[in-house]
Design a protein around this motif. Structure first.
Motif, mmCIF file in Angstrom:
data_model
loop_
_atom_site.group_PDB
_atom_site.id
_atom_site.type_symbol
_atom_site.label_atom_id
_atom_site.label_comp_id
_atom_site.label_asym_id
_atom_site.label_seq_id
_atom_site.Cartn_x
_atom_site.Cartn_y
_atom_site.Cartn_z
ATOM 1 N N VAL A 1 -7.038 -8.111 3.064
ATOM 2 C CA VAL A 1 -6.944 -6.932 4.107
ATOM 3 C C VAL A 1 -8.235 -7.083 4.801
ATOM 4 O O VAL A 1 -9.360 -7.704 4.896
ATOM 5 C CB VAL A 1 -7.220 -5.530 3.924
ATOM 6 N N SER B 1 0.592 -0.781 0.116
ATOM 7 C CA SER B 1 -0.169 -0.151 0.041
ATOM 8 C C SER B 1 0.812 1.400 0.165
ATOM 9 O O SER B 1 2.179 0.940 0.371
ATOM 10 C CB SER B 1 -0.879 -0.033 0.834
ATOM 11 N N ILE C 1 -7.598 0.001 9.264
ATOM 12 C CA ILE C 1 -7.019 -1.469 8.361
ATOM 13 C C ILE C 1 -6.122 -2.450 8.573
ATOM 14 O O ILE C 1 -4.676 -1.592 8.371
ATOM 15 C CB ILE C 1 -7.219 -1.152 7.152
ATOM 16 N N TYR C 2 -6.241 -3.390 8.902
ATOM 17 C CA TYR C 2 -5.290 -4.788 9.119
ATOM 18 C C TYR C 2 -4.513 -5.167 7.701
ATOM 19 O O TYR C 2 -5.527 -5.783 7.330
ATOM 20 C CB TYR C 2 -6.039 -5.699 9.981
ATOM 21 N N TYR C 3 -3.546 -5.404 7.640
ATOM 22 C CA TYR C 3 -2.966 -6.059 5.624
ATOM 23 C C TYR C 3 -2.271 -7.047 6.675
ATOM 24 O O TYR C 3 -1.354 -6.869 7.435
ATOM 25 C CB TYR C 3 -1.844 -4.691 5.201
ATOM 26 N N LYS D 1 -10.405 -4.515 -1.101
ATOM 27 C CA LYS D 1 -10.913 -5.947 -0.307
ATOM 28 C C LYS D 1 -11.119 -6.909 -1.802
ATOM 29 O O LYS D 1 -11.603 -8.312 -2.427
ATOM 30 C CB LYS D 1 -12.518 -6.128 0.534
ATOM 31 N N TYR E 1 -11.017 -0.161 2.494
ATOM 32 C CA TYR E 1 -10.767 -0.957 2.799
ATOM 33 C C TYR E 1 -11.557 -1.686 1.925
ATOM 34 O O TYR E 1 -11.864 -2.635 1.430
ATOM 35 C CB TYR E 1 -11.656 -1.340 4.149
#
Ligand SMILES: Cc1cc2nc3c(=O)[nH]c(=O)nc-3n(C[C@H](O)[C@H](O)[C@H](O)COP(=O)(O)OP(=O)(O)OC[C@H]3O[C@@H](n4cnc5c(N)ncnc54)[C@H](O)[C@@H]3O)c2cc1C
Length: 403
Positions: free
Chosen positions: A153, A77, A173-175, A147, A143
């Protein structure tokens, strides 16, 4: 131009690296790479994998430019979100750019795995938190876009963040698939391996000028000449002195490293993830294999060494305060290292890779400008190696200088 201050972490803690000679004779080669930082090392490695006769020169030692300052976050990202890229460049191009970044991470992993010293390459998740509650709609949009296009993510709400971290933020956001490494050891490792395959490396050798002579490019290093069929300029921010690009800007950014800390210091730091945020300029944090915390950010417009070094003590304190706000239990932990370095950026957030007007067609530039310089360097290396070896490169249109 100032590129990087003293007192950087990686060089201080690395084992003594291999040293290379100064150029003391005229040379001929197929490809001349100018610059032994991240970009130069990556392109030279790929060329040597394909057995291309290559010479690499650097006016300093290896990895002593901006690469020495790089804190080693590897993320697909970018400073500019996928949603913003799709709006600016169109859906197809924005997506192609992000896919290229994700592939670059895999390629970096492959290269690290092939080295005797993997330079602490580790896959890590990233937490990208909303700095303010009013950043949540854009975060959610990003997100959903990621997705929808298959990126790994999740979206985290405030409760989930507080459960896993020492701090509370409105959302994140959790990558799942980012990574970290030690850039200094990685570049040395790449060049050690490439040298064993026949790469000729010269340090403290500056390239001053270039001319064309029949079928060759001729570069001057003061007392000697290098004749090459192709050239790759991987001179980092100093490429602006070779050819100024109106679409590029050079600023400064700052970083600190704490001493090695006991294991309990990392309570409330889920999976030792990379951490960054939606504010611009943003704060970025990671941990290291020897249990330090690295914090970077507080970008500023200064570009003179004197100004950066004058600002450094204040920026060091601000970075420590920001770290303690996130992890209050760290208490009085201080910075063992603090440094500043030049950071290039481009007008639209994408790196600039390829040919430039005013230079012969066999002269390629790779300007991996942006906070994601390592990933951009990997993309550039692949593109340029493909051009030289295959005569073409699929996504070259994305990164043209005249886009
Ligand atoms: C504080 C800080 C933190 C950063 N953190 C990250 C991060 O976490 N992740 C990330 O991806 N990026 C990060 N970056 C950006 C990253 O450092 C750079 O994008 C990347 O390392 C630049 O590599 P490069 O090879 O383009 O440039 P450089 O490392 O500067 O290498 C260019 C080389 O060219 C040589 N050179 C220049 N001109 C000549 C010439 N005429 N003749 C011969 N040699 C020449 C220089 O001596 C230099 O060694 C950070 C930058 C800073 C300052």
């Amino acid at each position: 131009m100032y590129i990087c201050s003293e007192n950087t972490l990686w060089k201080a803690i690395a084992p003594p690296p291999r040293s290379y000679p100064i150029l003391e004779e005229d040379l001929e080669c197929d490809v001349l790479v100018i610059g032994g930082g991240m970009c130069g090392a990556l392109v030279a490695s790929l060329l040597m994998e394909q057995q291309v006769d290559t010479v690499l020169v650097d006016k300093r030692g290896i990895a002593e430019g901006s690469t020495a300052a790089n804190i080693g976050l590897l993320q697909f990202s970018n400073d500019k979100s996928l949603s913003a890229c799709m709006r600016t460049f169109g859906e197809e191009r924005g997506l192609r750019f992000y896919r290229r970044c994700a592939e670059a991470l895999d390629e970096l992993e492959r290269l690290a795995a092939g080295l005797a010293d993997r330079a602490d390459f580790v896959r890590r998740p990233s937490l990208y938190f909303a700095s303010e509650a009013n950043h949540l709609p854009a975060l959610r949009e990003e997100y959903e876009t990621l997705k929808q296009h298959g990126f790994a993510v999740d979206i985290w709400d405030q409760d989930r963040i507080t459960e896993h971290y020492a701090f509370s933020k409105p959302g994140a956001i959790y990558y799942h698939d980012d990574a970290e490494l030690d850039p200094y050891r990685f570049v040395h490792g790449l060049l050690d391996a490439a040298r064993d395959r026949g790469l000729r490396i010269y340090t403290h050798t500056e390239v001053f000028g270039q001319a064309e002579d029949r079928d060759a490019l001729v570069f001057h290093t003061g007392r000697h000449r290098i004749r090459a069929k192709y050239a790759v300029c991987a001179a980092g921010c100093e490429a602006q002195q070779i050819k100024r690009t109106p679409n590029a800007e050079v600023t400064s950014t700052f970083a600190i490293a704490t001493p090695s800390l006991p294991a309990e210091a990392f309570k409330g730091w889920h999976a030792r993830s990379l951490i960054w945020e939606t504010a611009r300029p943003y704060l970025y944090l990671r941990t290291t294999a020897d249990n330090r915390i690295l914090v970077g950010g507080l970008d500023d417009s200064f570009t003179l060494r004197s100004e950066c070094e004058r600002m450094l003590p204040r920026k060091r304190e601000l970075l420590l305060e920001a770290m303690r706000r996130l992890f209050p239990a760290l208490g009085e932990v201080t910075a063992e290292y603090a440094w500043c370095g030049a950071l290039g950026s481009s007008h639209d957030g994408m790196p600039m890779i390829g040919r430039q007007a005013g230079f012969p067609g066999r002269c390629y530039f790779m300007l991996g400008y942006g906070g994601n310089g390592t990933v951009y360097g990997m993309i550039g290396a692949k593109l340029i190696a493909d051009w030289i070896v295959e005569g073409q490169s699929p996504d070259a249109d994305l990164f043209r200088f005249d886009r």
